[in-house]
Design a protein around this motif. Structure first.
Motif: not given
Ligand SMILES: [Zn+2]
Length: 315
Positions: A50, A54-56, A119
């Protein structure tokens, strides 16, 4: 506003005319320089790591990774990156175990709705949702609606053709009107009888029927569900919604004086809210009354943006 709307902002050139060039598509699919994203049962496969927020990202493989997948996995052509790279998506069979495959450790599937809540963001989410829509459609439309024979994928995943009767079938998107009834300084939000627990209200919504304009569908639904007469309505936003393929068309609907009369099969209860109250409904704290803390939809849903648009329209 649309930039912040989840599932919007498809990030690459759809290159729709290329879909018909079967040889070109086959060549790009065999080209290791092309990109491949993966979905499994409608779930996008994300990178393991990530970012700091917190994004993926979607796991992007070379198209040569198709060699590690079972023969005949469905693929669709999503389009061309700015540098000319072709981007494809493949749908992994439900029983395919990524963890024991040559792709182990590279990525993992994530439930789409959860991934969409911060996410998988921006164009990545739009790309994944488009691939999900197409694979959902292929899965549900394996047989010709005209003659019943098994149909085949054509035009790089954007069409199905019946080898028996020649009928062509195209991916369907169902338009839905979603509207916020407003009157003066108040808006009307309701709790769906089947889907929402006490403490959650949203805008009204319904499928657009054959022969209707968006505005006519809006007026009909508001009358049917809440007994309110729409004087005028205005489309303010729209959103592709992949659960499954729908196009949510958001309207603000000015309604006449008169009490709401709810269709209790659809709506359990409904309330008028001022702008301040609506702001509270959208906040993490919610709005407390009747001994319950009430909330309205999160930013994932167009209803959230519709309420925000109405609140902001006053200033
Ligand atoms: Zn047919």
């Amino acid at each position: 506003m649309s930039a912040a709307m989840p599932f919007t902002g498809f990030p690459i050139d759809r290159a729709g005319l290329k879909r018909r060039e079967a040889e070109w598509i086959a060549g790009r699919l065999a080209d290791p320089g092309s990109d491949l994203i993966l979905l499994q049962a409608g779930q996008p496969v994300l990178e393991m790591q990530a970012a700091a927020d917190g994004s993926r990202a979607l796991l992007r493989l070379s198209a040569s990774a198709l060699g590690a997948l079972p023969d005949g996995v469905p693929t669709v052509f999503l389009g061309l990156e700015g540098d000319g790279r072709a981007v494809f998506a493949a749908s992994l069979p439900r029983r395919f175990d990524l963890e024991t495959s040559p792709l182990a450790g590279l990525g993992e599937p994530a439930e789409m709705r959860a991934a969409a809540a911060g996410i998988l963001v921006g164009g990545e989410l739009a790309l994944a949702a488009t691939a999900k829509d197409l694979f959902d459609w292929h899965e549900r439309h394996g047989f010709c609606a005209r003659c019943g024979a098994a149909s085949e994928i054509a035009e790089a995943g954007w069409k199905r053709v019946c080898p028996s009767c020649g009928a062509e079938h195209f991916p369907r998107t169902d338009p839905v009107a979603i509207m916020l009834p407003v009157r003066g300084d108040q808006c009307f939000l309701a709790r769906n009888a089947q889907r929402f627990p006490r403490g959650f209200v949203s805008a009204l919504a319904g499928f657009i029927e054959p022969g209707e304009t968006v505005e006519e569908a809006c007026a009909r639904e508001v009358m049917e569900e809440a007994g309110l007469r729409v004087l005028s309505s205005r489309i303010v936003s729209n959103q592709p919604w992949p659960f499954p393929s729908q196009l949510m068309i958001g309207l603000l609907a000015e309604v006449a004086e008169g009490d709401a009369v709810l269709d209790l099969d659809e709506l359990a209860e409904g309330f008028w809210f001022t702008r301040d109250e609506a702001r509270a409904l959208l906040s993490p704290q919610g709005l407390s009354f009747d001994g319950v803390t009430w909330r309205a939809p999160p930013p994932l849903a167009i209803a959230h943006h519709l309420i925000t648009a109405w609140i902001d329209a006053q200033t």
